[in-house]
Write a protein that holds these residues in place. Structure first.
Motif, short mmCIF file in Angstrom:
data_model
loop_
_atom_site.label_atom_id
_atom_site.label_comp_id
_atom_site.label_asym_id
_atom_site.label_seq_id
_atom_site.Cartn_x
_atom_site.Cartn_y
_atom_site.Cartn_z
N LEU A 1 0.92 -1.05 -0.10
CA LEU A 1 0.13 0.00 0.00
C LEU A 1 0.82 1.29 0.13
O LEU A 1 0.38 2.31 -0.26
CB LEU A 1 -1.01 0.07 1.19
N ASP A 2 1.94 1.17 0.50
CA ASP A 2 3.02 2.28 0.41
C ASP A 2 3.31 2.87 -0.91
O ASP A 2 3.46 4.07 -1.03
CB ASP A 2 4.30 2.10 1.38
N PHE A 3 2.97 2.06 -1.90
CA PHE A 3 3.19 2.46 -3.23
C PHE A 3 2.36 3.68 -3.57
O PHE A 3 2.58 4.44 -4.70
CB PHE A 3 3.28 1.52 -4.39
N ILE A 4 1.05 3.44 -3.13
CA ILE A 4 0.10 4.22 -3.70
C ILE A 4 -0.43 5.33 -2.56
O ILE A 4 -1.14 6.24 -2.78
CB ILE A 4 -1.20 3.48 -4.12
N MET A 5 0.09 4.88 -1.32
CA MET A 5 -0.30 5.88 -0.16
C MET A 5 1.10 6.03 0.86
O MET A 5 1.19 5.60 1.75
CB MET A 5 -1.22 5.29 0.81
N PRO A 6 1.94 6.90 0.12
CA PRO A 6 3.52 7.15 0.77
C PRO A 6 3.13 7.54 2.25
O PRO A 6 4.05 7.43 3.05
CB PRO A 6 4.10 8.16 -0.05
N GLY A 7 2.13 8.42 2.56
CA GLY A 7 1.71 9.12 3.94
C GLY A 7 1.75 7.87 4.89
O GLY A 7 0.87 7.05 4.83
N ALA A 8 2.45 8.19 6.01
CA ALA A 8 2.34 7.18 7.22
C ALA A 8 1.09 7.48 7.90
O ALA A 8 0.45 6.30 8.28
CB ALA A 8 3.41 7.55 8.08
N LEU A 9 0.41 8.69 7.89
CA LEU A 9 -0.74 8.56 8.91
C LEU A 9 -2.09 8.26 8.25
O LEU A 9 -2.78 7.41 8.89
CB LEU A 9 -0.75 10.13 9.37
N PRO A 10 -2.33 8.26 6.91
CA PRO A 10 -3.50 7.97 6.53
C PRO A 10 -3.46 6.19 6.53
O PRO A 10 -4.59 6.03 6.83
CB PRO A 10 -3.37 8.18 4.89
N LYS A 11 -2.56 5.72 6.17
CA LYS A 11 -2.80 4.28 6.26
C LYS A 11 -2.92 3.85 7.71
O LYS A 11 -3.49 2.91 8.18
CB LYS A 11 -1.28 3.46 5.75
N TRP A 12 -2.00 4.26 8.69
CA TRP A 12 -2.33 3.95 10.18
C TRP A 12 -3.57 4.46 10.62
O TRP A 12 -4.16 3.58 11.43
CB TRP A 12 -1.19 4.65 10.97
N ALA A 13 -4.18 5.39 10.17
CA ALA A 13 -5.56 5.73 10.64
C ALA A 13 -6.66 4.80 10.23
O ALA A 13 -7.72 4.41 10.71
CB ALA A 13 -6.05 7.03 9.95
N ILE A 14 -6.35 3.92 8.81
CA ILE A 14 -7.26 3.07 8.42
C ILE A 14 -6.92 1.72 9.15
O ILE A 14 -7.93 1.02 9.47
CB ILE A 14 -6.88 2.81 6.98
N PHE A 15 -5.66 1.26 9.56
CA PHE A 15 -5.36 0.17 9.91
C PHE A 15 -5.30 -0.14 11.16
O PHE A 15 -5.58 -1.21 12.02
CB PHE A 15 -4.00 -0.22 9.50
N ALA A 16 -5.14 1.03 12.10
CA ALA A 16 -4.91 0.68 13.77
C ALA A 16 -6.21 0.44 14.18
O ALA A 16 -6.33 -0.40 15.09
CB ALA A 16 -4.58 2.18 14.20
N PRO A 17 -7.56 0.89 13.80
CA PRO A 17 -8.71 0.66 14.38
C PRO A 17 -9.12 -1.10 14.23
O PRO A 17 -9.67 -1.54 15.05
CB PRO A 17 -9.76 1.50 13.95
N ILE A 18 -8.49 -1.46 13.26
CA ILE A 18 -8.83 -2.91 12.97
C ILE A 18 -7.58 -3.65 13.65
O ILE A 18 -8.19 -4.89 14.31
CB ILE A 18 -8.97 -3.11 11.39
N PHE A 19 -6.50 -3.59 13.56
CA PHE A 19 -5.43 -4.50 13.82
C PHE A 19 -5.05 -4.26 15.24
O PHE A 19 -4.40 -5.30 15.70
CB PHE A 19 -4.30 -4.30 12.98
N VAL A 20 -5.10 -3.07 15.89
CA VAL A 20 -4.61 -3.27 17.12
C VAL A 20 -5.76 -3.95 18.14
O VAL A 20 -4.87 -4.78 19.03
CB VAL A 20 -4.79 -1.60 17.79
N PRO A 21 -6.98 -4.08 18.09
CA PRO A 21 -7.67 -5.08 18.90
C PRO A 21 -7.50 -6.45 18.54
O PRO A 21 -7.48 -7.23 19.46
CB PRO A 21 -8.86 -4.43 18.42
N LEU A 22 -7.27 -6.73 17.35
CA LEU A 22 -7.15 -8.08 16.84
C LEU A 22 -5.73 -8.44 17.22
O LEU A 22 -5.46 -9.58 17.86
CB LEU A 22 -6.94 -8.17 15.26
N PHE A 23 -4.81 -7.90 17.21
CA PHE A 23 -3.67 -8.34 17.85
C PHE A 23 -3.22 -8.26 19.26
O PHE A 23 -2.66 -9.12 19.88
CB PHE A 23 -2.46 -7.48 17.43
#
Length: 298
Positions: free
Chosen positions: A188-210
């Motif tokens: 995803l870093d190829f199409i979304m280089p910014g660190a914050l947009p990806k983390w905003a999408i993934f954190a709510p999903i994966f933090v509880p899962l992990f």
């Protein structure tokens, strides 16, 4: 991060010495603009005088900016809260302040060294500098249009959400899931280089899962940082890539984005592999990821 600072420096040095430099071969000055630019000779005494003038000018501008920022009620503070950092006039004008610092210092050096006799020389120097950036401006224009339309379609968010959902449904252990997480973020870093947009999408999903798998949030964040860095030098959507290509053209006229990507590929592959392996070893051994934090494994 401390360990990786030393390890990645060593890896980058090996890649440079063993792979990248042999591919480049000897540099021929006539291939780039450096081979054709005129050399302006400055006498040592004039150079020292110019450097002294530049330092004085730099300090004067710094003091003026400090007075306009640090004093109570200063114009560069927030008019309501008096804060300096945040959404304040100081932060909004930071780019202009940095430009002014170096611009004034450059003009002062020219005046002290005698390389600039008047405003015409200053304008000529600025024009010469920006004339070499025409290609970069065109590339930035095209990339900006692509990013704008790409974001308008919401394709990055949709793709990131779909991959996150697919990975979240995978019934696998923490180590394979962390590896899958690293691979997905890297892609995803190829199409979304910014660190914050990806983390905003993934954190709510994966933090509880992990956390349900016994993986602490700071461990997941460490994995995210591993994945978010190596391919930044390869994606055309990274804003610095056109500038790097423009600088490369000063050494080799035919250099372009493809040239830069080809040269950066060995670094990205080596750093990705070494960083991922070290992270997994760190995780499996249960080494704490920070002072006061629990170990990675339960």
């Amino acid at each position: 991060m401390i360990a990786m600072s030393f390890i990645l420096a060593f890896v980058a040095a090996v890649v440079t010495e063993r792979i990248v430099e042999p591919r480049l071969g000897p540099w021929e000055p006539e291939e780039g603009s450096f081979g054709h630019q005129e050399t302006l000779e400055v006498a040592p005494e004039a150079d020292r005088r110019g450097s002294r003038f530049a330092l004085i000018a730099f300090l004067v501008v710094t003091v003026v900016v400090a007075l306009a920022t640090l004093l109570p009620g200063a114009p560069l503070r927030d008019p309501e809260s008096g804060a300096i950092i945040g959404n304040t006039p100081f932060m909004d004008s930071l780019l202009f302040i940095i430009t002014m610092l170096f611009g004034v210092a450059g003009v002062a050096y020219g005046a002290g060294a005698g390389t600039m006799k008047g405003s015409g020389d200053v304008i000529a120097a600025i024009t010469k500098t920006f004339s070499g950036l025409a290609g970069m401006v065109l590339m930035l224009l095209m990339i900006a249009q692509f990013i704008a339309y790409f974001n308008w379609t919401n394709m990055p968010a949709v793709l990131a959400g779909s991959l996150a959902e697919m990975l979240g449904r995978a019934d696998i252990g923490p180590v394979p899931l962390l590896l899958g997480f690293i691979v997905v973020i890297t892609l995803l870093d190829f199409i979304m280089p910014g660190a914050l947009p990806k983390w905003a999408i993934f954190a709510p999903i994966f933090v509880p899962l992990f956390m349900r798998l016994g993986v602490a949030p700071q461990t997941l964040l460490a994995a995210y940082r591993v994945a978010d860095s190596p391919v930044n030098a390869l994606t055309p959507l990274m804003v610095y890539l056109p500038f790097i290509a423009t600088v490369a053209q000063r050494y080799q006229k035919k250099a372009g984005i493809g040239t830069v990507v080809a040269l950066m590929m060995p670094y990205s592959i080596a750093i990705f592999l070494v960083w991922t392996v070290l992270f997994i070893v760190w995780f499996v051994l249960g080494i704490p990821l920070g002072p006061g934090y629990p170990t990675s494994m339960p």
